[in-house]
Design a protein around this motif. Structure first.
Motif, PDB file in Angstrom:
ATOM      1  N   LYS A  10      48.977  63.799  13.872  1.00  0.00           N
ATOM      2  CA  LYS A  10      49.482  62.646  14.401  1.00  0.00           C
ATOM      3  C   LYS A  10      48.544  61.892  15.278  1.00  0.00           C
ATOM      4  O   LYS A  10      48.286  60.730  15.358  1.00  0.00           O
ATOM      5  CB  LYS A  10      50.815  63.124  15.131  1.00  0.00           C
ATOM      6  CG  LYS A  10      51.849  63.116  14.274  1.00  0.00           C
ATOM      7  CD  LYS A  10      53.184  63.523  14.841  1.00  0.00           C
ATOM      8  CE  LYS A  10      54.124  63.883  14.030  1.00  0.00           C
ATOM      9  NZ  LYS A  10      55.431  63.516  14.638  1.00  0.00           N
ATOM     10  N   HIS A  59      53.201  66.437  20.126  1.00  0.00           N
ATOM     11  CA  HIS A  59      53.762  65.892  19.567  1.00  0.00           C
ATOM     12  C   HIS A  59      54.843  66.950  18.580  1.00  0.00           C
ATOM     13  O   HIS A  59      54.338  67.666  18.304  1.00  0.00           O
ATOM     14  CB  HIS A  59      53.114  65.116  18.292  1.00  0.00           C
ATOM     15  CG  HIS A  59      51.953  64.116  18.992  1.00  0.00           C
ATOM     16  ND1 HIS A  59      52.381  63.183  19.526  1.00  0.00           N
ATOM     17  CD2 HIS A  59      50.812  64.488  19.036  1.00  0.00           C
ATOM     18  CE1 HIS A  59      51.212  62.283  19.783  1.00  0.00           C
ATOM     19  NE2 HIS A  59      50.183  63.290  19.633  1.00  0.00           N
ATOM     20  N   ASP A  62      54.330  67.891  14.189  1.00  0.00           N
ATOM     21  CA  ASP A  62      52.870  67.607  13.988  1.00  0.00           C
ATOM     22  C   ASP A  62      52.039  68.893  13.111  1.00  0.00           C
ATOM     23  O   ASP A  62      52.644  69.844  13.485  1.00  0.00           O
ATOM     24  CB  ASP A  62      52.025  67.492  15.283  1.00  0.00           C
ATOM     25  CG  ASP A  62      50.746  66.917  15.143  1.00  0.00           C
ATOM     26  OD1 ASP A  62      50.096  66.381  13.900  1.00  0.00           O
ATOM     27  OD2 ASP A  62      49.880  66.791  16.063  1.00  0.00           O
TER      28      ASP A  62
END
Length: 131
Positions: A10, A59, A62
Motif C-alpha cells: 500500500k 494500513h 496490507d
C-alpha cells in the motif's frame, strides 16, 4: 544494525512514487536462543539467534514483506550490468557475454574481467614513446 526492512504494497502504491524498502520496527532485540547446531560431528555446537521486534501496520489489509538486508533483485543486477556495458572505460576491462538462459527464460551471463585491452594503433604509439 539489525533493524528489519519493510516493504508495504500500500505504501509503495501511494502517489508521488510511494515508499519502497525502509527500516521499521521498535523494541528490537537479537539474542541467543535455546537451539544449537553443529556443522561437523565433532564440531563444537553453535547457537541459533532470534531477531525479535514489534511492528504495527499503518494500513488494514496490507501485504507487507520483511527482510534482514536490502534485497538485490535480478532486475537490479541486469540494470547494473547494462550500465557497465554502456561505460566506455569499463568495457576495456570487463566483457559481458550471454552464456545461456535459465529455465525461467532469464539471461545468464559470463563476465570476464581482465587487463585493459590494447587500442588499435597502440603498438605504434608505444614504439614512438620508447624512442
Amino acid at each position: 544494525g539489525l533493524r528489519p526492512l519493510l516493504y508495504s504494497e500500500k505504501e509503495a502504491k501511494k502517489d508521488a512514487g510511494g515508499v519502497g524498502w525502509h527500516r521499521c520496527g521498535t523494541n528490537i532485540s537479537y539474542r541467543r536462543n535455546d537451539y544449537v547446531y553443529s556443522k561437523k560431528k565433532e564440531g563444537k555446537p553453535k547457537a541459533y539467534y532470534t531477531l525479535q521486534f514489534l511492528f504495527e501496520s499503518e494500513h488494514s489489509k496490507d501485504t507487507c514483506y520483511f527482510a534482514h538486508c536490502y534485497p538485490y533483485t535480478y532486475t537490479d543486477l541486469q540494470a547494473h550490468l547494462t550500465r557497465l556495458d554502456g561505460d566506455v572505460e569499463m568495457r576495456k576491462i570487463c566483457r559481458r557475454k550471454r552464456l545461456c538462459e535459465t529455465i525461467a527464460g532469464n539471461r545468464c551471463d559470463v563476465l570476464t574481467i581482465t587487463a585493459p585491452r590494447k587500442e588499435e594503433g597502440d603498438e605504434g604509439v608505444q614504439e614512438l614513446l620508447r624512442r
